[in-house]
Design a protein around this motif. Sequence first.
Motif, PDB file in Angstrom:
ATOM      1  N   GLY A 155       0.816  -1.207   0.000  1.00  0.00           N
ATOM      2  CA  GLY A 155       0.000   0.000   0.000  1.00  0.00           C
ATOM      3  C   GLY A 155       0.849   1.255   0.000  1.00  0.00           C
ATOM      4  N   ALA A 156       1.908   1.276   0.823  1.00  0.00           N
ATOM      5  CA  ALA A 156       2.806   2.431   0.859  1.00  0.00           C
ATOM      6  C   ALA A 156       3.492   2.626  -0.484  1.00  0.00           C
ATOM      7  CB  ALA A 156       3.836   2.252   1.974  1.00  0.00           C
ATOM      8  N   HIS A 157       3.901   1.511  -1.099  1.00  0.00           N
ATOM      9  CA  HIS A 157       4.535   1.560  -2.421  1.00  0.00           C
ATOM     10  C   HIS A 157       3.591   2.173  -3.456  1.00  0.00           C
ATOM     11  CE1 HIS A 157       6.502   0.324  -6.126  1.00  0.00           C
ATOM     12  NE2 HIS A 157       5.465  -0.424  -6.432  1.00  0.00           N
ATOM     13  N   VAL A 158       2.342   1.790  -3.401  1.00  0.00           N
ATOM     14  CA  VAL A 158       1.358   2.297  -4.367  1.00  0.00           C
ATOM     15  C   VAL A 158       1.079   3.785  -4.137  1.00  0.00           C
ATOM     16  CG1 VAL A 158      -1.060   2.133  -5.081  1.00  0.00           C
ATOM     17  CG2 VAL A 158       0.322   0.062  -4.858  1.00  0.00           C
ATOM     18  N   ILE A 159       1.068   4.217  -2.877  1.00  0.00           N
ATOM     19  CA  ILE A 159       0.907   5.648  -2.608  1.00  0.00           C
ATOM     20  C   ILE A 159       2.015   6.437  -3.294  1.00  0.00           C
ATOM     21  CG2 ILE A 159       1.073   7.444  -0.836  1.00  0.00           C
ATOM     22  CD1 ILE A 159      -0.439   5.634   1.056  1.00  0.00           C
ATOM     23  N   ALA A 160       3.258   5.995  -3.115  1.00  0.00           N
ATOM     24  CA  ALA A 160       4.393   6.703  -3.720  1.00  0.00           C
ATOM     25  C   ALA A 160       4.287   6.719  -5.240  1.00  0.00           C
ATOM     26  CB  ALA A 160       5.702   6.049  -3.292  1.00  0.00           C
ATOM     27  N   GLU A 161       3.959   5.579  -5.802  1.00  0.00           N
ATOM     28  CA  GLU A 161       3.894   5.458  -7.261  1.00  0.00           C
ATOM     29  C   GLU A 161       2.775   6.326  -7.838  1.00  0.00           C
ATOM     30  OE1 GLU A 161       2.942   1.499  -8.931  1.00  0.00           O
ATOM     31  OE2 GLU A 161       4.959   1.595  -9.772  1.00  0.00           O
ATOM     32  N   VAL A 174       8.829  12.629  -5.576  1.00  0.00           N
ATOM     33  CA  VAL A 174       8.441  11.556  -4.659  1.00  0.00           C
ATOM     34  C   VAL A 174       9.478  10.449  -4.756  1.00  0.00           C
ATOM     35  CG1 VAL A 174       6.665   9.903  -3.992  1.00  0.00           C
ATOM     36  CG2 VAL A 174       5.998  12.122  -4.954  1.00  0.00           C
ATOM     37  N   ILE A 175      10.146  10.194  -3.651  1.00  0.00           N
ATOM     38  CA  ILE A 175      11.219   9.205  -3.574  1.00  0.00           C
ATOM     39  C   ILE A 175      10.753   8.049  -2.696  1.00  0.00           C
ATOM     40  CG2 ILE A 175      13.553   8.765  -2.703  1.00  0.00           C
ATOM     41  CD1 ILE A 175      14.115  11.779  -3.237  1.00  0.00           C
ATOM     42  N   GLU A 176      10.955   6.840  -3.171  1.00  0.00           N
ATOM     43  CA  GLU A 176      10.642   5.657  -2.360  1.00  0.00           C
ATOM     44  C   GLU A 176      11.927   4.899  -2.069  1.00  0.00           C
ATOM     45  OE1 GLU A 176       8.117   1.442  -2.430  1.00  0.00           O
ATOM     46  OE2 GLU A 176       7.948   2.862  -4.116  1.00  0.00           O
ATOM     47  N   ILE A 177      12.170   4.643  -0.790  1.00  0.00           N
ATOM     48  CA  ILE A 177      13.307   3.841  -0.359  1.00  0.00           C
ATOM     49  C   ILE A 177      12.757   2.536   0.190  1.00  0.00           C
ATOM     50  CG2 ILE A 177      15.333   3.709   1.129  1.00  0.00           C
ATOM     51  CD1 ILE A 177      15.479   5.999  -0.870  1.00  0.00           C
ATOM     52  N   ALA A 178      13.204   1.414  -0.378  1.00  0.00           N
ATOM     53  CA  ALA A 178      12.695   0.092   0.009  1.00  0.00           C
ATOM     54  C   ALA A 178      13.832  -0.759   0.570  1.00  0.00           C
ATOM     55  CB  ALA A 178      12.057  -0.592  -1.197  1.00  0.00           C
ATOM     56  N   PRO A 179      14.042  -0.710   1.886  1.00  0.00           N
ATOM     57  CA  PRO A 179      15.118  -1.507   2.485  1.00  0.00           C
ATOM     58  C   PRO A 179      14.720  -2.972   2.645  1.00  0.00           C
ATOM     59  CG  PRO A 179      14.502   0.376   3.864  1.00  0.00           C
ATOM     60  CD  PRO A 179      13.399   0.155   2.874  1.00  0.00           C
ATOM     61  N   GLY A 180      15.718  -3.823   2.616  1.00  0.00           N
ATOM     62  CA  GLY A 180      15.521  -5.226   2.938  1.00  0.00           C
ATOM     63  C   GLY A 180      15.829  -5.458   4.413  1.00  0.00           C
ATOM     64  N   MET A 181      16.713  -6.383   4.717  1.00  0.00           N
ATOM     65  CA  MET A 181      17.013  -6.741   6.106  1.00  0.00           C
ATOM     66  C   MET A 181      17.821  -5.641   6.796  1.00  0.00           C
ATOM     67  SD  MET A 181      19.064 -10.056   7.602  1.00  0.00           S
ATOM     68  CE  MET A 181      17.772 -11.240   7.219  1.00  0.00           C
ATOM     69  N   VAL A 182      17.184  -4.989   7.755  1.00  0.00           N
ATOM     70  CA  VAL A 182      17.831  -3.945   8.547  1.00  0.00           C
ATOM     71  C   VAL A 182      17.767  -4.364  10.010  1.00  0.00           C
ATOM     72  CG1 VAL A 182      17.918  -1.501   9.127  1.00  0.00           C
ATOM     73  CG2 VAL A 182      16.959  -2.229   6.925  1.00  0.00           C
ATOM     74  N   LYS A 183      18.903  -4.384  10.669  1.00  0.00           N
ATOM     75  CA  LYS A 183      18.924  -4.756  12.081  1.00  0.00           C
ATOM     76  C   LYS A 183      18.881  -3.497  12.937  1.00  0.00           C
ATOM     77  CE  LYS A 183      21.303  -7.599  15.515  1.00  0.00           C
ATOM     78  NZ  LYS A 183      22.459  -8.486  15.794  1.00  0.00           N
ATOM     79  N   THR A 184      17.756  -3.289  13.600  1.00  0.00           N
ATOM     80  CA  THR A 184      17.613  -2.175  14.533  1.00  0.00           C
ATOM     81  C   THR A 184      17.239  -2.740  15.896  1.00  0.00           C
ATOM     82  OG1 THR A 184      15.249  -1.862  14.055  1.00  0.00           O
ATOM     83  CG2 THR A 184      16.822  -0.644  12.671  1.00  0.00           C
ATOM     84  N   ASN A 230      15.003  12.968  -9.635  1.00  0.00           N
ATOM     85  CA  ASN A 230      14.098  12.167  -8.809  1.00  0.00           C
ATOM     86  C   ASN A 230      14.565  10.716  -8.778  1.00  0.00           C
ATOM     87  OD1 ASN A 230      10.918  12.635  -7.800  1.00  0.00           O
ATOM     88  ND2 ASN A 230      11.550  10.520  -7.999  1.00  0.00           N
ATOM     89  N   VAL A 231      14.890  10.232  -7.602  1.00  0.00           N
ATOM     90  CA  VAL A 231      15.193   8.814  -7.429  1.00  0.00           C
ATOM     91  C   VAL A 231      13.854   8.141  -7.143  1.00  0.00           C
ATOM     92  CG1 VAL A 231      16.485   7.093  -6.124  1.00  0.00           C
ATOM     93  CG2 VAL A 231      17.475   9.364  -6.525  1.00  0.00           C
ATOM     94  N   ASP A 232      13.222   7.613  -8.194  1.00  0.00           N
ATOM     95  CA  ASP A 232      11.874   7.074  -8.036  1.00  0.00           C
ATOM     96  C   ASP A 232      11.792   5.978  -6.982  1.00  0.00           C
ATOM     97  OD1 ASP A 232      11.299   8.747 -10.117  1.00  0.00           O
ATOM     98  OD2 ASP A 232      10.400   7.227 -11.390  1.00  0.00           O
ATOM     99  N   LEU A 233      12.652   4.978  -7.121  1.00  0.00           N
ATOM    100  CA  LEU A 233      12.614   3.815  -6.234  1.00  0.00           C
ATOM    101  C   LEU A 233      14.020   3.280  -6.063  1.00  0.00           C
ATOM    102  CD1 LEU A 233      11.267   1.450  -4.687  1.00  0.00           C
ATOM    103  CD2 LEU A 233      10.909   0.337  -6.900  1.00  0.00           C
ATOM    104  N   LEU A 234      14.460   3.187  -4.815  1.00  0.00           N
ATOM    105  CA  LEU A 234      15.787   2.656  -4.532  1.00  0.00           C
ATOM    106  C   LEU A 234      15.635   1.478  -3.581  1.00  0.00           C
ATOM    107  CD1 LEU A 234      18.954   4.793  -3.862  1.00  0.00           C
ATOM    108  CD2 LEU A 234      18.610   2.557  -2.799  1.00  0.00           C
ATOM    109  N   VAL A 235      16.014   0.289  -4.062  1.00  0.00           N
ATOM    110  CA  VAL A 235      15.958  -0.928  -3.251  1.00  0.00           C
ATOM    111  C   VAL A 235      17.319  -1.135  -2.608  1.00  0.00           C
ATOM    112  CG1 VAL A 235      15.589  -3.417  -3.262  1.00  0.00           C
ATOM    113  CG2 VAL A 235      14.215  -1.947  -4.750  1.00  0.00           C
ATOM    114  N   LEU A 236      17.303  -1.342  -1.310  1.00  0.00           N
ATOM    115  CA  LEU A 236      18.536  -1.405  -0.529  1.00  0.00           C
ATOM    116  C   LEU A 236      18.554  -2.695   0.284  1.00  0.00           C
ATOM    117  CD1 LEU A 236      20.979   0.484   0.267  1.00  0.00           C
ATOM    118  CD2 LEU A 236      19.568   1.205   2.202  1.00  0.00           C
ATOM    119  N   ARG A 237      19.546  -3.540   0.021  1.00  0.00           N
ATOM    120  CA  ARG A 237      19.667  -4.796   0.767  1.00  0.00           C
ATOM    121  C   ARG A 237      21.110  -5.006   1.202  1.00  0.00           C
ATOM    122  NH1 ARG A 237      16.301  -7.230  -3.547  1.00  0.00           N
ATOM    123  NH2 ARG A 237      14.309  -7.917  -2.678  1.00  0.00           N
TER     124      ARG A 237
END
Length: 253
Positions: A155-161, A174-184, A230-237
């Motif tokens: 849903g968040a992805h679709v809002i950005a798009e 509108v920039i979307e950052i999509a992280p994978g495994m993040v240890k917090t 514009n960095v539309d979508l950046l996937v980070l893993r």
Amino acid sequence: MSTRTAVVTGASSGIGAATARKLAEAGFHVVLTARRTDRLDALAKELTADGRSVAVHALDVTDRAAVDSFAAGLDRCDVLVNNAGGAVGSDPVATADPADWRLMFEVNVLGVLNVTQALLPALVASGAGTVVVLSSTAGLATYEGGGGYVAAKHGAHVIAETLRLELNGKPVRVIEIAPGMVKTDEFALTRFRGDAERAAAVYAGVAEPLTADDVADTIAWTVGRPAHVNVDLLVLRPRAQASNYKVYREQTQ
């Protein structure tokens, strides 16, 4: 020229707090928002001691009246980082608690909608506004036991798009950052309702999962690009994670 203002939701810990630090270092006046004001106050004390410009506002992004009141009190907004979110539970679809799904939808989807709608006029008025949506690789691909969180982050992805399409021609990117495994400190612990053993198992054998600072550094980099970029979508893993369900884990003796 007035100092640019960046609003960060969910700034009390993890990626939100790390992003606030990065944007403050970059010269923004950073507005810290979250529900836990004691943590926001501690972060503000840290940043102001370093000469940074910050303000603290208690805010529940799911409370639309509170969000509107908050927005009305801002003098300006140049950057909005929609970071508030999270996962609850890991039950399969067949047995998941609808209340968990509702909670995740409220914060991950409606929270983004509430704050973005409320601040959009100020972002347009800035002449070079930036909306950042922190989604997840869960918003791009499914995995077992993640149905509720995956649905919310889709849903968040679709809002950005969609927002990017609808704002075409206006001075807002509108920039979307999509992280994978993040240890917090909190994400997995919250998901497993305080079960530290289950939370630790998520990262077991992974030598270097992403950190909050890794994601914050990426957010700050995208925000720092010239306004026409514009960095539309950046996937980070992390390197160890090839997909949501393929992770290299070192064998322990």
